[in-house]
Design an enzyme around this catalytic site. Structure first.
Site, short mmCIF file in Angstrom:
data_model
loop_
_atom_site.label_atom_id
_atom_site.label_comp_id
_atom_site.label_asym_id
_atom_site.label_seq_id
_atom_site.Cartn_x
_atom_site.Cartn_y
_atom_site.Cartn_z
N ILE A 134 0.86 -1.18 0.00
CA ILE A 134 0.00 0.00 0.00
C ILE A 134 0.90 1.23 0.00
CG2 ILE A 134 -0.32 -0.11 2.53
CD1 ILE A 134 -3.17 1.15 1.92
N ALA A 135 0.68 2.09 -0.98
CA ALA A 135 1.54 3.25 -1.19
C ALA A 135 0.85 4.49 -0.66
CB ALA A 135 1.88 3.39 -2.68
N GLY A 140 7.06 14.24 0.49
CA GLY A 140 6.65 15.43 1.25
C GLY A 140 5.47 15.21 2.17
N PRO A 253 -6.88 1.32 12.38
CA PRO A 253 -6.80 0.68 13.71
C PRO A 253 -6.22 -0.73 13.65
CG PRO A 253 -8.84 1.91 13.54
CD PRO A 253 -8.20 1.95 12.17
N GLU A 255 -4.12 -1.87 11.41
CA GLU A 255 -2.69 -1.74 11.13
C GLU A 255 -1.92 -1.42 12.41
OE1 GLU A 255 0.48 0.92 8.47
OE2 GLU A 255 -1.67 1.06 8.06
N GLY A 376 3.17 3.36 10.30
CA GLY A 376 1.80 3.19 10.80
C GLY A 376 1.27 4.44 11.47
N GLY A 377 1.93 5.56 11.23
CA GLY A 377 1.63 6.80 11.95
C GLY A 377 2.61 6.91 13.11
#
Length: 390
Positions: A134-135, A140, A253, A255, A376-377
């Site tokens: 998943i891209a 940036g 969530p 992930e 994952g953030g």
């Protein structure tokens, strides 16, 4: 007798670890030990797992365990994915990117894809013929998904994709890539759509270099470039444009829970390896474990690890009931990955100079752990999400 990672914390088997899940966890660990561990040093050096290993994992039933049987999966739940994810951590094969493939990419297709899309792609993902990625991230735009620039413009019965992505897991192998794209830049988040690119069937798609990372060397992580890549309009996920951001928010969530499962399994392995080491290694005529400092450090780490394990088990249970909130998933991701880095650091210290040697597993765990607080953030973003619940 070696300390087993699964037993080091002494936490009872959770309710979600039913007999079939426990059997899968054992099978996955044995398969990884036999088929992946003997080659793992080579995978680290070549900075990717062999393509054939993916197909072998598919044949062993370790891909798409939670996908329905009618789409080639094993008909399980996230509990089965968690069993496989944790087997990767406990065997030290964390760089094998099957967790992202099965528990992140495949669910987007299952939950948002058309019947035709599911029939077309999921069976091939289950066999390893198609490897998923998943891209999201761009040069940036990292954790700020609203800031992406990659565009997908409709042209007749096609979309034309232009842009670039970076830090993409499975980037060298992936031949099915979900690309987060802007279909209407004027609408901000509501102008985002998810486009599926089958790389074997398009022109204008290029892979950049396999990125030279600090850790997780065996996982291919790449730059991707889309130059007038044309895909059929049927390759958009969802019934209309602009659903992408909501789709991402729905799936993130899981992930983040996945990352927590990765973290706690590595924590257990690091502690098990370190406990064995300090029992055998001697200094000043006695075992390292006999020093009060060692006992106190390990007591502290085990206590925190037990709390983390209980919380992760709780989160898996909530997720299986469809009740895991974004806030709780963010807590799990942030707390366990911070602890993972702490445990890896302390375990290196308890190994002394040997802990800094690449031939010792704890050295690789120290390197591999660090990125968990970023992807994952970032954990800083997790805290922002948690703060919104105050």
């Amino acid at each position: 007798m070696a300390t087993m990672p699964s037993e080091v914390l002494g936490v009872p088997r959770p309710d979600w670890m039913e007999d079939d899940v426990a059997m899968l966890a054992d099978m996955a660990s044995r398969w990884l030990e036999a088929e992946v561990v003997p080659h793992y040093d080579r995978y680290e050096k070549q900075e990717m797992v062999d393509r054939s290993a993916w197909e072998d994992a598919g044949a062993a039933g370790l891909l798409c365990a939670a996908m329905p049987e009618e789409y080639g999966g094993s008909g399980g739940t996230y509990a089965h994915e968690a069993a496989i994810i944790e087997a990767l951590g406990r065997t030290g094969t964390d760089g094998f990117g099957i967790a992202l493939h099965s528990a992140i990419v495949a669910p987007y297709i299952l939950h948002f894809g058309s019947e035709e899309q599911k029939q077309k792609w999921l069976p091939k993902m289950a066999t390893g013929e198609l490897i998923g990625a998943i891209a999201m991230t761009e040069p940036g735009a990292g954790s700020d998904l609203q800031g992406i620039k990659t565009s997908a413009k409709k042209d007749g019965n096609h979309y034309v994709i232009n842009g670039s992505k970076t830090f993409i897991t499975n980037g060298q192998h992936a031949n099915l890539i979900i690309v987060v794209s802007k279909t209407d830049p004027a609408k901000g988040a509501k102008g985002t759509s998810l486009m599926v690119v089958e790389t074997d069937e398009v022109e204008g798609f290029r892979r950049g270099r396999n990125l030279d990372k600090v850790g997780l060397k065996s996982n291919d992580t790449s730059e991707l470039f889309f130059d007038d890549v044309r895909i059929p309009t049927a390759n958009m996920l969802g019934t209309e444009e602009g659903q992408g951001f909501a789709q991402l928010m729905t799936e993130l969530p899981q992930e983040r829970l996945l990352i927590a499962n990765q973290a706690i399994s590595m924590i257990e392995r690091a502690l098990a390896i370190t406990i064995d080491y300090v029992k055998e290694r001697k200094a000043f005529g006695k075992a390292i474990i006999d020093f009060q400092n060692t006992q106190f450090k390990l007591a502290e780490l085990k206590s925190e690890a037990v709390m983390a394990r209980v919380f992760v088990n709780h989160c898996v249970g909530e997720h299986l009931k469809g009740q895991l909130s974004t806030t709780t998933a963010s807590m799990a991701k942030y707390l366990t990955t911070d602890l993972q880095c702490k445990v890896a650091d302390e375990c290196v210290q308890l190994h002394g100079g040997y802990g800094y040697m690449n031939e010792y597993p704890v050295a690789r765990m120290f390197r591999d752990a660090r990125v968990q607080r970023i992807y994952g953030g970032t954990n800083e973003i997790m805290k922002l999400l948690i703060a919104r619940s105050l």
